[in-house]
Design an enzyme around this catalytic site. Structure first.
Site: not given
Ligand code: DGL
Length: 281
Positions: A10-11, A73, A155, A188, A190
């Site tokens: 993931d990012s 992600c 976050e 997403c 989050h």
């Molecule tokens: N993990 C990213 C997503 O699910 C969210 C956070 C980001 O923008 O990197 O799209």
């Protein structure tokens, strides 16, 4: 094959919401996770950069000989799934198609429209509407909504009980508070942490679908089909690798994962970035 780990990237920290679902449905699997905390967010970056970073994350995890790679992600799945599949020697499962399938199922049952919530890049890619229409050409109205402030508020630990997160939810989701029922697809990593607050704001006519949970079910199904499910005697572990700031990752990650990872290790940039040529359009 069964004893090999599942690789998840993931990012940053958000993909741990997908790992949580994997742990729930596949408790005996060992998981290796790469969170690109040095380069997060991906949701505001260009498709080419997201593609390059995603391939680098996944390639880093190949050293653990995974049986499967999960692009947790949503932004990476939306923008780079084809390139990831072309670049990697193992099967790659993204979160977009599982999420779209679950939303369609829920929408058919309730005869509802589908709202897709995601980062700017995910919404701009139109990956979810394309997946929905591919799976069901007769899909009724789709309402895509970019919710860029959801990532930083989550976050910050603001998940609905405070004025800031309530105001942000109301600002983005006001168009959904109409008389029509909606399936709300959380596109997403989050957003599952805001699910209760979103449900409270939209009321009982909204059905919330989490792409992460559906992805865990697809992974379980694939492992079953390929006879690669871990032995029930295996005590599943979670090893985490991050590109920056392990202490912050640990602190925030606990909210996503709701358990302690077995280790969180810092990876130097030379180990994942710019090593090999990556083919991104
Ligand atoms: N993990 C990213 C997503 O699910 C969210 C956070 C980001 O923008 O990197 O799209």
């Amino acid at each position: 094959m069964p004893a090999r780990p599942i690789a998840v990237f993931d990012s940053g920290v958000g993909g741990l919401s997908v790992v949580r679902q994997l742990r729930k449905h596949l408790p005996h699997e060992s998981i290796v996770y790469f969170g690109d905390s040095a380069r997060v967010p991906y949701g505001t970056k260009s498709p080419r950069t997201v593609c390059r970073f995603s391939i680098e994350c996944a390639r880093y995890l190949l050293r653990f000989d995974p049986k499967l790679v999960v692009a947790a992600c949503n932004t990476a799945s939306a923008l780079a799934l084809d390139e990831l599949r072309a670049a990697l020697p193992v099967e790659v499962i993204g979160v977009v198609e599982p999420g779209a399938r679950a939303a369609l199922q829920a929408a058919t049952m309730s005869n509802a429209r589908i709202a897709v919530l995601g980062t700017e890049a995910t919404i701009a890619s139109e990956a979810y509407p394309k997946a929905l229409r591919r799976l069901a050409p007769q899909t009724p109205e789709i309402v895509p909504i970019a919710c860029p402030l959801f990532v930083p508020i989550v976050e910050e630990g603001r998940t609905g009980a405070d004025a800031v997160s309530r105001a942000v939810i109301a600002d983005y989701l006001a168009p959904l508070r109409t008389s029509d029922p909606h399936v709300v697809l959380l596109g997403c990593t989050h957003y599952p942490l805001l699910a209760d607050a979103i449900r409270e704001y939209l009321g009982p006519k909204a059905t919330i679908v989490d792409s992460g949970e559906q992805t865990a079910l697809v992974v379980a199904e694939r492992l079953g089909q390929t006879h690669a499910t871990a032995d029930r005697a295996n005590r599943g572990t979670i090893q985490v690798f991050v590109s920056d700031n392990p202490p912050r990752f640990r602190a925030i990650g606990a909210r996503f994962l709701q358990e302690e990872p077995h280790s969180v290790t810092l990876v130097a940039a030379e180990e994942y970035a710019g090593l090999d040529r990556v083919d991104c359009p």
